[in-house]
Design a protein around this motif. Sequence first.
Motif, PDB file in Angstrom:
ATOM      1  N   PHE A 226     -18.792 -11.273 -13.552  1.00  0.00           N
ATOM      2  CA  PHE A 226     -19.262 -11.380 -14.932  1.00  0.00           C
ATOM      3  C   PHE A 226     -19.010 -12.787 -15.465  1.00  0.00           C
ATOM      4  O   PHE A 226     -19.873 -13.365 -16.136  1.00  0.00           O
ATOM      5  CB  PHE A 226     -18.556 -10.334 -15.812  1.00  0.00           C
ATOM      6  CG  PHE A 226     -19.038 -10.314 -17.231  1.00  0.00           C
ATOM      7  CD1 PHE A 226     -18.193 -10.685 -18.277  1.00  0.00           C
ATOM      8  CD2 PHE A 226     -20.335  -9.944 -17.534  1.00  0.00           C
ATOM      9  CE1 PHE A 226     -18.644 -10.673 -19.587  1.00  0.00           C
ATOM     10  CE2 PHE A 226     -20.793  -9.931 -18.843  1.00  0.00           C
ATOM     11  CZ  PHE A 226     -19.947 -10.300 -19.869  1.00  0.00           C
ATOM     12  N   LEU A 227     -17.872 -13.348 -15.138  1.00  0.00           N
ATOM     13  CA  LEU A 227     -17.549 -14.698 -15.594  1.00  0.00           C
ATOM     14  C   LEU A 227     -18.558 -15.708 -15.034  1.00  0.00           C
ATOM     15  O   LEU A 227     -19.073 -16.560 -15.765  1.00  0.00           O
ATOM     16  CB  LEU A 227     -16.126 -15.068 -15.160  1.00  0.00           C
ATOM     17  CG  LEU A 227     -15.638 -16.464 -15.543  1.00  0.00           C
ATOM     18  CD1 LEU A 227     -15.551 -16.593 -17.063  1.00  0.00           C
ATOM     19  CD2 LEU A 227     -14.273 -16.768 -14.927  1.00  0.00           C
ATOM     20  N   ILE A 228     -18.847 -15.573 -13.755  1.00  0.00           N
ATOM     21  CA  ILE A 228     -19.823 -16.477 -13.125  1.00  0.00           C
ATOM     22  C   ILE A 228     -21.191 -16.311 -13.786  1.00  0.00           C
ATOM     23  O   ILE A 228     -21.876 -17.285 -14.085  1.00  0.00           O
ATOM     24  CB  ILE A 228     -19.912 -16.206 -11.598  1.00  0.00           C
ATOM     25  CG1 ILE A 228     -18.585 -16.586 -10.926  1.00  0.00           C
ATOM     26  CG2 ILE A 228     -21.077 -16.969 -10.963  1.00  0.00           C
ATOM     27  CD1 ILE A 228     -18.427 -16.080  -9.506  1.00  0.00           C
ATOM     28  N   LEU A 229     -21.537 -15.055 -14.053  1.00  0.00           N
ATOM     29  CA  LEU A 229     -22.828 -14.755 -14.688  1.00  0.00           C
ATOM     30  C   LEU A 229     -22.938 -15.421 -16.050  1.00  0.00           C
ATOM     31  O   LEU A 229     -23.934 -16.084 -16.354  1.00  0.00           O
ATOM     32  CB  LEU A 229     -22.970 -13.233 -14.832  1.00  0.00           C
ATOM     33  CG  LEU A 229     -24.248 -12.720 -15.474  1.00  0.00           C
ATOM     34  CD1 LEU A 229     -25.419 -12.836 -14.522  1.00  0.00           C
ATOM     35  CD2 LEU A 229     -24.089 -11.262 -15.909  1.00  0.00           C
ATOM     36  N   ILE A 230     -21.919 -15.277 -16.887  1.00  0.00           N
ATOM     37  CA  ILE A 230     -22.021 -15.828 -18.236  1.00  0.00           C
ATOM     38  C   ILE A 230     -21.950 -17.350 -18.229  1.00  0.00           C
ATOM     39  O   ILE A 230     -22.616 -18.007 -19.027  1.00  0.00           O
ATOM     40  CB  ILE A 230     -20.993 -15.224 -19.226  1.00  0.00           C
ATOM     41  CG1 ILE A 230     -19.555 -15.410 -18.777  1.00  0.00           C
ATOM     42  CG2 ILE A 230     -21.275 -13.766 -19.463  1.00  0.00           C
ATOM     43  CD1 ILE A 230     -18.537 -14.866 -19.773  1.00  0.00           C
ATOM     44  N   ILE A 231     -21.202 -17.911 -17.307  1.00  0.00           N
ATOM     45  CA  ILE A 231     -21.136 -19.387 -17.248  1.00  0.00           C
ATOM     46  C   ILE A 231     -22.498 -19.949 -16.856  1.00  0.00           C
ATOM     47  O   ILE A 231     -23.024 -20.847 -17.513  1.00  0.00           O
ATOM     48  CB  ILE A 231     -20.043 -19.858 -16.252  1.00  0.00           C
ATOM     49  CG1 ILE A 231     -18.652 -19.581 -16.826  1.00  0.00           C
ATOM     50  CG2 ILE A 231     -20.201 -21.346 -15.942  1.00  0.00           C
ATOM     51  CD1 ILE A 231     -17.519 -19.818 -15.855  1.00  0.00           C
ATOM     52  N   ILE A 232     -23.068 -19.371 -15.806  1.00  0.00           N
ATOM     53  CA  ILE A 232     -24.366 -19.870 -15.327  1.00  0.00           C
ATOM     54  C   ILE A 232     -25.441 -19.670 -16.388  1.00  0.00           C
ATOM     55  O   ILE A 232     -26.179 -20.590 -16.732  1.00  0.00           O
ATOM     56  CB  ILE A 232     -24.776 -19.193 -14.003  1.00  0.00           C
ATOM     57  CG1 ILE A 232     -23.849 -19.653 -12.871  1.00  0.00           C
ATOM     58  CG2 ILE A 232     -26.232 -19.486 -13.661  1.00  0.00           C
ATOM     59  CD1 ILE A 232     -24.051 -18.921 -11.569  1.00  0.00           C
ATOM     60  N   LYS A 233     -25.523 -18.447 -16.916  1.00  0.00           N
ATOM     61  CA  LYS A 233     -26.601 -18.148 -17.862  1.00  0.00           C
ATOM     62  C   LYS A 233     -26.423 -18.902 -19.177  1.00  0.00           C
ATOM     63  O   LYS A 233     -27.405 -19.303 -19.800  1.00  0.00           O
ATOM     64  CB  LYS A 233     -26.700 -16.642 -18.097  1.00  0.00           C
ATOM     65  CG  LYS A 233     -27.242 -15.908 -16.865  1.00  0.00           C
ATOM     66  CD  LYS A 233     -28.006 -14.641 -17.199  1.00  0.00           C
ATOM     67  CE  LYS A 233     -28.768 -14.192 -15.948  1.00  0.00           C
ATOM     68  NZ  LYS A 233     -29.251 -12.851 -15.991  1.00  0.00           N
ATOM     69  N   THR A 234     -25.208 -19.093 -19.584  1.00  0.00           N
ATOM     70  CA  THR A 234     -24.959 -19.803 -20.836  1.00  0.00           C
ATOM     71  C   THR A 234     -25.523 -21.213 -20.773  1.00  0.00           C
ATOM     72  O   THR A 234     -26.288 -21.634 -21.644  1.00  0.00           O
ATOM     73  CB  THR A 234     -23.445 -19.871 -21.128  1.00  0.00           C
ATOM     74  OG1 THR A 234     -22.943 -18.548 -21.286  1.00  0.00           O
ATOM     75  CG2 THR A 234     -23.155 -20.668 -22.382  1.00  0.00           C
ATOM     76  N   TYR A 235     -25.165 -21.929 -19.733  1.00  0.00           N
ATOM     77  CA  TYR A 235     -25.591 -23.335 -19.670  1.00  0.00           C
ATOM     78  C   TYR A 235     -27.026 -23.475 -19.202  1.00  0.00           C
ATOM     79  O   TYR A 235     -27.739 -24.369 -19.644  1.00  0.00           O
ATOM     80  CB  TYR A 235     -24.602 -24.146 -18.825  1.00  0.00           C
ATOM     81  CG  TYR A 235     -23.275 -24.212 -19.543  1.00  0.00           C
ATOM     82  CD1 TYR A 235     -22.190 -23.452 -19.118  1.00  0.00           C
ATOM     83  CD2 TYR A 235     -23.137 -24.967 -20.707  1.00  0.00           C
ATOM     84  CE1 TYR A 235     -20.996 -23.473 -19.819  1.00  0.00           C
ATOM     85  CE2 TYR A 235     -21.946 -24.980 -21.418  1.00  0.00           C
ATOM     86  CZ  TYR A 235     -20.884 -24.237 -20.962  1.00  0.00           C
ATOM     87  OH  TYR A 235     -19.703 -24.243 -21.672  1.00  0.00           O
ATOM     88  N   LEU A 236     -27.472 -22.548 -18.364  1.00  0.00           N
ATOM     89  CA  LEU A 236     -28.857 -22.596 -17.887  1.00  0.00           C
ATOM     90  C   LEU A 236     -29.822 -22.313 -19.029  1.00  0.00           C
ATOM     91  O   LEU A 236     -30.753 -23.090 -19.273  1.00  0.00           O
ATOM     92  CB  LEU A 236     -29.021 -21.544 -16.781  1.00  0.00           C
ATOM     93  CG  LEU A 236     -30.272 -21.622 -15.925  1.00  0.00           C
ATOM     94  CD1 LEU A 236     -30.275 -22.873 -15.089  1.00  0.00           C
ATOM     95  CD2 LEU A 236     -30.348 -20.401 -15.025  1.00  0.00           C
ATOM     96  N   PHE A 237     -29.610 -21.229 -19.737  1.00  0.00           N
ATOM     97  CA  PHE A 237     -30.569 -20.826 -20.761  1.00  0.00           C
ATOM     98  C   PHE A 237     -30.464 -21.677 -22.021  1.00  0.00           C
ATOM     99  O   PHE A 237     -31.458 -21.910 -22.694  1.00  0.00           O
ATOM    100  CB  PHE A 237     -30.427 -19.345 -21.106  1.00  0.00           C
ATOM    101  CG  PHE A 237     -31.046 -18.449 -20.082  1.00  0.00           C
ATOM    102  CD1 PHE A 237     -30.266 -17.727 -19.210  1.00  0.00           C
ATOM    103  CD2 PHE A 237     -32.423 -18.355 -19.953  1.00  0.00           C
ATOM    104  CE1 PHE A 237     -30.835 -16.922 -18.244  1.00  0.00           C
ATOM    105  CE2 PHE A 237     -33.009 -17.550 -18.991  1.00  0.00           C
ATOM    106  CZ  PHE A 237     -32.208 -16.824 -18.129  1.00  0.00           C
TER     107      PHE A 237
END
Lengths: 205, 245
Positions: B32-43
């Motif tokens: 979940f942490l990896i998901l939110i880090i990636i999606k936060t900065y990507l999107f």
Amino acid sequence: MILKTNNLNLTLNRKLILNSINLSIENGDRIGITGKNGSGKTVLLRTLAGIYPVQKDMLHTQIKFFFLSTPATATSPRLKSRDNVKRILMFHNQNTYKEELFLNLCDQFEFNNYIDYEFIKLSQGYRLRLQIIAFLLMDFQNLLIDEFFGFGDDIVQDKFQEILKDKYRTVDSLVVASHNQKIIKTVCNRIIKLDQGRIIEDYRI
Amino acid sequence: MKLNNLLLIAMQNIKIHYINSFFGFLWLPLSFLILIIIKTYLFSDILNLKVGRYIPHLVTGLLFWTFLSNSITKNLNIFFNNNMILNLNIKPIEFFKISYLESIILITLNSLILFLFFIFSKIEINFIYLIIAVFILSLFVYELNKVMSVLFLILRDVVFLISSSLILIFFLTPIIWEPSMLSEQNLFYLQFNPFYHLVEVFRSIIYGNFSWNIHLKIIITIYFALKLINFFLTDKIVSRINLYS
């Protein structure tokens, strides 16, 4: 009277599996249920255990039976033996695990070398021993056993029967479905024979 | 079955899933942490949104979605492929509860990650509001999953539709995008998505903006409708599931 059925009928997949079963179980009964494959032994036991629901007027009981069939269905292939025994107990709603008793039983069933084995790596014989050990750690007053004794080598069978004799003395009632005549004759005081979902014989021995 | 046994089995099931891996069950919050880090900065880069406003929106949406999709997916075959139902004298509903508890463990760990992420990102968050939001969401999802688990048993084709349906629901629900991005017409159609109202209620509790609004009214209505369906229909079907296994 612990349990009484009144013209118990059960249909599964549109087929009548149990047909007009009239059966009563008293305190102290040690019943062996016999019959060829497909006669309805397993379905009867599951019905008495409440796994198959029936109409209230067909089955009267004040107590809950403990049902034992294939404890291995509760195991996980990658868990080690000790964890699987605990898992089997949890799935049977038993909080009766005791490390000392577990090790004692492992010793009696020559299972000590396999305590740290994953279930998937055990042979069929040792998987049965694991299930027997889990069973012997359980606590119950009224017991239904479905074909649990049919396997294992003579050493396991003899050891199992030896321990069981003591354990059976403490239960209020016992119903065993088995093809193993040795177990039935050793443990039971009443025989019920099924054929095509009907009771065709019911006698005390 | 005693609750502590159900919980121990749920915890053991999670442990089994990650057996022989280095991080073990910690992969749950780590993923979940990896998901939110990636999606936060990507999107935030792709959609060019104000990061300060978008990050809470995205991360709360992802917490909501991972819980919802995980619990639905777990229930796909809970009654169908379960050979334990006939061999163990446990009521079929107990297997559903075990599966649901696994999802609860997931959202609990993910909520801790979300909380720490917000603290680290210096975004204001009230931990009590987060707990309340998760609690209310879990009540709703419990009733929804109960209905769906029986649906999955009776209408097997639904199981095979669900994976594509979940992707569709994900994109039709403001998880990674904001309702303000839609045109008025599309905003009107959005009102017919119950998950939109659910995620809005969820977010409003976390932000502390909770009010008696249209989203809450719709969710309460749906919740009690699900409760009634479960009481009059689902519970009865589940109690007789062994007859159809």
